[in-house]
Design an enzyme around this catalytic site. Sequence first.
Site, PDB file in Angstrom:
ATOM      1  N   LYS A   1      10.997   6.494   3.111  1.00  0.00           N
ATOM      2  CA  LYS A   1      11.871   5.704   3.990  1.00  0.00           C
ATOM      3  C   LYS A   1      12.939   4.966   3.175  1.00  0.00           C
ATOM      4  O   LYS A   1      14.116   4.967   3.529  1.00  0.00           O
ATOM      5  CB  LYS A   1      11.000   4.709   4.774  1.00  0.00           C
ATOM      6  CG  LYS A   1      11.743   3.683   5.573  1.00  0.00           C
ATOM      7  CD  LYS A   1      10.815   2.914   6.500  1.00  0.00           C
ATOM      8  CE  LYS A   1       9.967   1.865   5.812  1.00  0.00           C
ATOM      9  NZ  LYS A   1      10.640   0.645   5.377  1.00  0.00           N
TER      10      LYS A   1
ATOM     11  N   LYS B   1      -3.968  -7.559  18.772  1.00  0.00           N
ATOM     12  CA  LYS B   1      -4.112  -7.679  17.321  1.00  0.00           C
ATOM     13  C   LYS B   1      -4.493  -9.116  16.945  1.00  0.00           C
ATOM     14  O   LYS B   1      -5.385  -9.358  16.128  1.00  0.00           O
ATOM     15  CB  LYS B   1      -2.776  -7.298  16.675  1.00  0.00           C
ATOM     16  CG  LYS B   1      -2.896  -6.881  15.231  1.00  0.00           C
ATOM     17  CD  LYS B   1      -1.537  -6.717  14.618  1.00  0.00           C
ATOM     18  CE  LYS B   1      -1.167  -5.263  14.402  1.00  0.00           C
ATOM     19  NZ  LYS B   1       0.139  -5.145  13.727  1.00  0.00           N
TER      20      LYS B   1
ATOM     21  N   GLY C   1       1.859  15.708  -9.078  1.00  0.00           N
ATOM     22  CA  GLY C   1       1.037  15.896  -7.886  1.00  0.00           C
ATOM     23  C   GLY C   1       1.754  16.700  -6.834  1.00  0.00           C
ATOM     24  O   GLY C   1       2.739  17.393  -7.120  1.00  0.00           O
TER      25      GLY C   1
ATOM     26  N   CYS D   1       6.707   3.985   2.321  1.00  0.00           N
ATOM     27  CA  CYS D   1       7.772   3.264   1.608  1.00  0.00           C
ATOM     28  C   CYS D   1       8.773   4.171   0.904  1.00  0.00           C
ATOM     29  O   CYS D   1       9.961   4.144   1.230  1.00  0.00           O
ATOM     30  CB  CYS D   1       7.136   2.312   0.606  1.00  0.00           C
ATOM     31  SG  CYS D   1       5.930   1.247   1.367  1.00  0.00           S
TER      32      CYS D   1
ATOM     33  N   ASN E   1       1.992  10.819 -13.184  1.00  0.00           N
ATOM     34  CA  ASN E   1       0.969  11.801 -12.807  1.00  0.00           C
ATOM     35  C   ASN E   1       1.593  12.817 -11.863  1.00  0.00           C
ATOM     36  O   ASN E   1       2.004  12.461 -10.757  1.00  0.00           O
ATOM     37  CB  ASN E   1      -0.200  11.129 -12.071  1.00  0.00           C
ATOM     38  CG  ASN E   1      -0.836  10.061 -12.915  1.00  0.00           C
ATOM     39  OD1 ASN E   1      -1.022  10.241 -14.107  1.00  0.00           O
ATOM     40  ND2 ASN E   1      -1.126   8.925 -12.316  1.00  0.00           N
TER      41      ASN E   1
END
Length: 435
Positions: free
Chosen positions: A261, A35, A251, A258, A249
């Site tokens: 968890k 990385k 859905g 996030c 909204n």
Amino acid sequence: MKLTIIGSGYVGLVSAVCFAKIGHEVSCMDIDKDKIAKLKSGQIPIYEPGLQEILIENAQNISFTSDLEESLELSQAVFIAVGTPQDEDGSADLSYVLEASEQIAKLSAQDKVIVTKSTVPVGTSKKIEQIIADSGNKNKLSVASNPEFLREGSAIQDFMDPDRIVIGVSDQKSEDILLQIYQSFAPEKIVKTDATTSELIKYASNSFLAAKISFINEMADLCEKIGGNIKHLSNAIGLDSRIGEKFLNPGPGFGGSCFPKDIMAILNVAKKSNVNLSVISSVINSNQVRKNRMSDKIANNFPGGCVKNKTIALLGLAFKAKTDDIRYSAALEIAKNLSKDGAIIKASDPEAIENSRIALKNYANISFYDDFYDAIKNCDAIVIATEWSDFKDLDFDKVKNITNSRKIIDLRNLFDEELITSKGFEYDFVGKRSS
Ligand code: UGA
């Protein structure tokens, strides 16, 4: 100021690049040598709009290394931005954070503030303080908390123009250093508190937002049954400034790395202290059943509620627009359900195909298309599962030429009902009144 950022994942990288942009000298450290090699050559391993450009523009202020000792040299603050994955019991796995803290305590040759940027359970700062005390390092190493509130897809804007910056500090030195780091931001945006409260603020924010989404999703269910208009409802309650228009909204259920968890983690923290967070427990339930409800909603568009051998163009795989992230994506759960029920799925997403291909490899009859019109070709229904603006610009005439189906099932309420029906399509959406 010289800063060290440990962890070049999503949070670490965005923070590092933005700190460099506001003039700090940033050393970005990650144990993953591949990385680091990629980052050194200007390649960004994640998809985040604008990140690459800012990295290139501020390359003189940022360096990458796998050597922690070198990275810590002369830095006044070190931000821990390593992962805190979910353990089997739902609690946050702190092993990377604690390991990084041990290494910092071992290798720091000057005074420093150690700042947690990763989302960590309440009490983590105290654990880090203990690690430092046990290490015998004679330099002054203070611990602070500075949670991030970045959204994938708009992380740069969230960093550069935040609603608030929370700093949890336990001594004057940490406070002074953190205030200096954020001195280019308006002072009224800075919320100063203790580390424990700061850690809790992050969980509480995400839990509240998740609850807001589950609330509006259930209002949509109610509208569906009793004939209300969810768009009008959402708009009207959002105009009350105490409620606010954002995150209303409806859905297919929230996903991402996030919310799912963090709400499990806060429940875990509360359980350990014998506190009952019943609202948050309900949010978890509500969001879990949502994905099956959405799969049923799709099936109910076919005779007998049966999708077997029906070809479904599934538009959207990412957990939300502007990301390639599929973690806890409702779209993926729906794809799995439909596949199990015998549907033939033709999936498309502007960024998340590669990740989805791997995640769905054990599910039958799912194929992937870069061009979403190829997915639509000869389908029996179009399902919108992620709110990419690309789908909003759907060319209805083109759709009519490539498939005989006139069914659009919109799980993100992207379209205007009147417009779609005027184009000759059947339009099902979240909260649609049953007539
Ligand atoms: C979230 C928070 O919004 C950030 O403030 C926080 O920093 C971040 O978590 C984190 O803890 O790191 P993120 O997970 O990137 O950010 O995504 P959001 O934009 O919050 O969306 C989360 C989920 O809720 C998505 O699945 C999205 O589609 C869904 N959602 C969002 C809705 O279903 N309805 C809405 O009105 C808004």
